[in-house]
Design a protein around this motif. Structure first.
Motif, PDB file in Angstrom:
ATOM      1  N   PHE A 296       0.832  -1.201   0.000  1.00 52.15           N
ATOM      2  CA  PHE A 296       0.000   0.000   0.000  1.00 52.15           C
ATOM      3  C   PHE A 296       0.870   1.255   0.000  1.00 52.15           C
ATOM      4  N   LEU A 297       1.902   1.263   0.835  1.00 51.81           N
ATOM      5  CA  LEU A 297       2.772   2.432   0.945  1.00 51.81           C
ATOM      6  C   LEU A 297       3.484   2.718  -0.371  1.00 51.81           C
ATOM      7  N   LEU A 298       4.174   1.724  -0.909  1.00 48.96           N
ATOM      8  CA  LEU A 298       4.943   1.936  -2.136  1.00 48.96           C
ATOM      9  C   LEU A 298       4.040   2.235  -3.317  1.00 48.96           C
ATOM     10  N   GLY A 299       2.897   1.564  -3.395  1.00 47.80           N
ATOM     11  CA  GLY A 299       1.966   1.834  -4.484  1.00 47.80           C
ATOM     12  C   GLY A 299       1.446   3.251  -4.444  1.00 47.80           C
ATOM     13  N   ALA A 300       1.102   3.744  -3.253  1.00 49.11           N
ATOM     14  CA  ALA A 300       0.585   5.106  -3.139  1.00 49.11           C
ATOM     15  C   ALA A 300       1.669   6.140  -3.444  1.00 49.11           C
TER      16      ALA A 300
ATOM     17  N   LEU B  55       3.932  10.146  -7.186  1.00 48.04           N
ATOM     18  CA  LEU B  55       5.065  10.654  -7.965  1.00 48.04           C
ATOM     19  C   LEU B  55       4.733  10.703  -9.448  1.00 48.04           C
ATOM     20  N   MET B  56       4.031   9.691  -9.959  1.00 50.87           N
ATOM     21  CA  MET B  56       3.624   9.696 -11.360  1.00 50.87           C
ATOM     22  C   MET B  56       2.696  10.873 -11.642  1.00 50.87           C
ATOM     23  N   GLU B  57       1.844  11.186 -10.673  1.00 52.33           N
ATOM     24  CA  GLU B  57       0.917  12.304 -10.838  1.00 52.33           C
ATOM     25  C   GLU B  57       1.649  13.643 -10.757  1.00 52.33           C
ATOM     26  N   ALA B  58       2.451  13.818  -9.702  1.00 55.52           N
ATOM     27  CA  ALA B  58       3.099  15.106  -9.467  1.00 55.52           C
ATOM     28  C   ALA B  58       4.128  15.449 -10.544  1.00 55.52           C
ATOM     29  N   SER B  59       4.804  14.448 -11.082  1.00 46.69           N
ATOM     30  CA  SER B  59       5.806  14.691 -12.125  1.00 46.69           C
ATOM     31  C   SER B  59       5.190  14.927 -13.494  1.00 46.69           C
TER      32      SER B  59
ATOM     33  N   VAL C  89       0.002   2.415 -11.083  1.00 45.11           N
ATOM     34  CA  VAL C  89      -0.555   3.722 -10.711  1.00 45.11           C
ATOM     35  C   VAL C  89      -1.963   3.529 -10.168  1.00 45.11           C
ATOM     36  N   SER C  90      -2.284   4.188  -9.068  1.00 47.29           N
ATOM     37  CA  SER C  90      -3.605   4.087  -8.454  1.00 47.29           C
ATOM     38  C   SER C  90      -4.699   4.466  -9.430  1.00 47.29           C
ATOM     39  N   LEU C  91      -5.807   3.732  -9.389  1.00 52.46           N
ATOM     40  CA  LEU C  91      -6.898   4.020 -10.317  1.00 52.46           C
ATOM     41  C   LEU C  91      -7.480   5.412 -10.076  1.00 52.46           C
ATOM     42  N   PHE C  92      -7.388   5.930  -8.845  1.00 52.71           N
ATOM     43  CA  PHE C  92      -7.873   7.277  -8.586  1.00 52.71           C
ATOM     44  C   PHE C  92      -6.985   8.305  -9.273  1.00 52.71           C
ATOM     45  N   VAL C  93      -5.669   8.095  -9.209  1.00 45.10           N
ATOM     46  CA  VAL C  93      -4.741   8.975  -9.912  1.00 45.10           C
ATOM     47  C   VAL C  93      -4.994   8.917 -11.409  1.00 45.10           C
TER      48      VAL C  93
ATOM     49  N   GLU D  13       5.640  12.611   1.194  1.00 40.30           N
ATOM     50  CA  GLU D  13       4.807  12.614   2.392  1.00 40.30           C
ATOM     51  C   GLU D  13       3.334  12.446   2.039  1.00 40.30           C
ATOM     52  N   GLN D  14       2.886  13.119   0.981  1.00 42.19           N
ATOM     53  CA  GLN D  14       1.487  13.005   0.560  1.00 42.19           C
ATOM     54  C   GLN D  14       1.167  11.584   0.108  1.00 42.19           C
ATOM     55  N   GLY D  15       2.102  10.988  -0.635  1.00 43.78           N
ATOM     56  CA  GLY D  15       1.883   9.618  -1.074  1.00 43.78           C
ATOM     57  C   GLY D  15       1.820   8.659   0.104  1.00 43.78           C
ATOM     58  N   ALA D  16       2.738   8.827   1.049  1.00 44.54           N
ATOM     59  CA  ALA D  16       2.747   7.959   2.223  1.00 44.54           C
ATOM     60  C   ALA D  16       1.467   8.126   3.034  1.00 44.54           C
TER      61      ALA D  16
END
Length: 465
Positions: free
Chosen positions: A67-71, A76-80, A115-119, A311-314
């Motif tokens: 869960f941690l690494l996936g989020a 990071l994929m979103e923010a970048s 990548v999370s489906l929400f992202v 931090e946001q991802g975690a």
């Protein structure tokens, strides 16, 4: 009989109140204790502290890294801007004439890469809205296209997907993310093929009726400045971390980890286990961690607030983890009650010689009740996982087949109207259940159920492949 009434009442209230927005963190222990009250002689507080909490804690221990690494990876994929670059790159390569397929594949590539489906929904919707408007495809079909690409075959069927739905069965069956790859590909192809047929048919009917995109006055959401700048990043640089997740996951689970000297795992301090039981989890952990490092290295200039993003991802991993873990605790309490034995025997009595059938039914029903694929699967495996494994061994059914059927079974009734991902997707798109849920139901509920039937039939006849 009173105990069964309590279990059914607890499940019904869990579903109804979750649909109304009450947190599962509150609901799960309360509904578990409600079921205990209907079971005479069962101690209330002991059920909470000695059954509910150890089950919750066990799930956190097993799956927190995923869960941690996936989020973190998804954030990071979103923010970048990498997620948006991939989506736009696929759309540009397929063109306006294949608008629906372009959106489905963009979502599929992103979710299959972890990548999370929400992202994915947030990243792809602005592109889909612009593309569908230009191609005069009805906006009401956007949720169906996103759901097909993000909620179905890449989540449950395709071998190697790092989705939590593909990871949860591994410790129960001693399998890897690539369990029963042939059947997974067949199931995925059925979902994709029939889903595209349905959406294309709906688009063609709308074109004949002259419907067009529709009268929607909303302002299309504009990408943030850092995302717009990310358009200049090369497509391969955005795609490389996604490819690394898939490739490294396979190499580790299939070759590298089994070849290591891991005899120390049999020691009590390491859990008296074996590499067979943990290689799947280890492979996903290492693959996601490596992909995060590569993503940061390739996109460092775009990640202007790296510490904050991490931090946001975690932080974003905690709520989904605890929601699912709470549902596991709920399932453990239910399984400890005397009334559950009757329900268990009834489920296992369905096609007693073939646990694939009872497993498919139980997982689907629980996923539908909880409105969560991972939650329904976790409850089912927590209560009946060992039984299904023993039944499968007695019937000559490979653990890989049990894994794949379990994973695919989570992706049917979970997408009923009260599902959180469905509600969020419709909100992102600015549409209602009345406008778009029919297409979501067909591509994310009805067709995955058909694919599940096909996989069960083929697996029963031919075994795991």
């Amino acid at each position: 009989m009173i105990g069964i009434i309590g279990i059914v009442l607890a499940l019904a209230l869990l579903m109804a109140l979750a649909y109304r927005g009450v947190s599962v963190l509150i609901l799960a222990p309360l509904m578990a204790l409600l079921a205990v009250l209907f079971s005479p002689g069962t101690p209330l507080l002991a059920s909470y502290t000695q059954v509910f909490m150890p089950a919750l804690g066990g799930f956190v221990i097993a799956f927190f890294p995923l869960f941690l690494l996936g989020a973190v990876f998804g954030k990071l994929m979103e923010a970048s801007g990498a997620a948006l670059v991939i989506a736009r790159g696929i759309v540009q390569r397929l063109g306006e004439q294949r608008a629906i397929l372009a959106i489905v594949l963009a979502c599929a590539v992103l979710t299959y890469g972890g990548v999370s489906l929400f992202v994915v929904a947030f990243a792809v919707y602005p592109i889909a809205a612009a593309l569908f408007r230009q191609a005069q495809v009805p906006k009401r079909l956007i949720p169906g296209a996103i759901a097909l690409g993000a909620f179905t075959f890449t989540m449950t069927a395709l071998p190697g997907t790092p989705a939590i739905q593909n990871a949860i069965p591994m410790p129960y069956f001693g399998t890897t993310p690539f369990a029963a790859p042939g059947l997974g590909v067949i199931g995925g192809a059925i979902m994709l093929g029939l889903g595209m047929w349905w959406l294309s048919r709906r688009a063609a009917a709308a074109a004949r009726a002259g419907e067009g995109y529709g009268a929607h006055d909303e302002d299309l959401p504009a990408p943030a400045p850092d995302v717009q700048a990310a358009d200049r990043v090369a497509f391969w640089r955005a795609l490389a971390p996604v490819g690394l997740v898939i490739a490294l996951n396979y190499v580790l689970a299939t070759w590298l980890l089994p070849a290591l000297d891991t005899g120390y795992l049999a020691e009590p301090r390491y859990g008296n286990t074996s590499i067979t039981a943990v290689r799947g989890i280890w492979a996903v952990i290492v693959a996601l961690a490596a992909a995060i490092v590569l993503l940061i290295a390739l996109q460092r200039q775009r990640l202007t607030q790296l510490t904050r993003t991490l931090e946001q991802g975690a932080a974003g991993s905690v709520l989904p983890l605890m929601n699912t873990a709470s549902q596991v605790g709920f399932g453990a309490v239910i399984a400890s009650l005397a009334g559950f034995a009757l329900l268990r025997d009834a489920v296992l009595g369905i096609a007693p010689g073939n646990p694939l059938v009872s497993m498919s039914i139980a997982v689907n029903i629980l996923a539908g009740i909880t409105g969560s694929a991972s939650g329904g699967m976790s409850i089912a495996l927590q209560t009946l996982g060992e039984t299904w494994l023993a039944m499968g061994q007695a019937a000559g059914i490979a653990p890989d087949l049990l894994h794949r059927v379990t994973a695919i079974a989570t992706g049917g009734l979970d997408a009923l109207p009260h599902n959180g991902a469905v509600i969020t997707l419709l909100s992102i798109c600015g549409l209602t259940h009345r406008q778009s849920y029919l297409d979501i139901f067909v591509v994310a509920v009805a067709i995955p159920l058909l694919a599940l039937v096909a996989v069960v039939v083929l697996g029963t006849a031919l075994g795991s492949f």
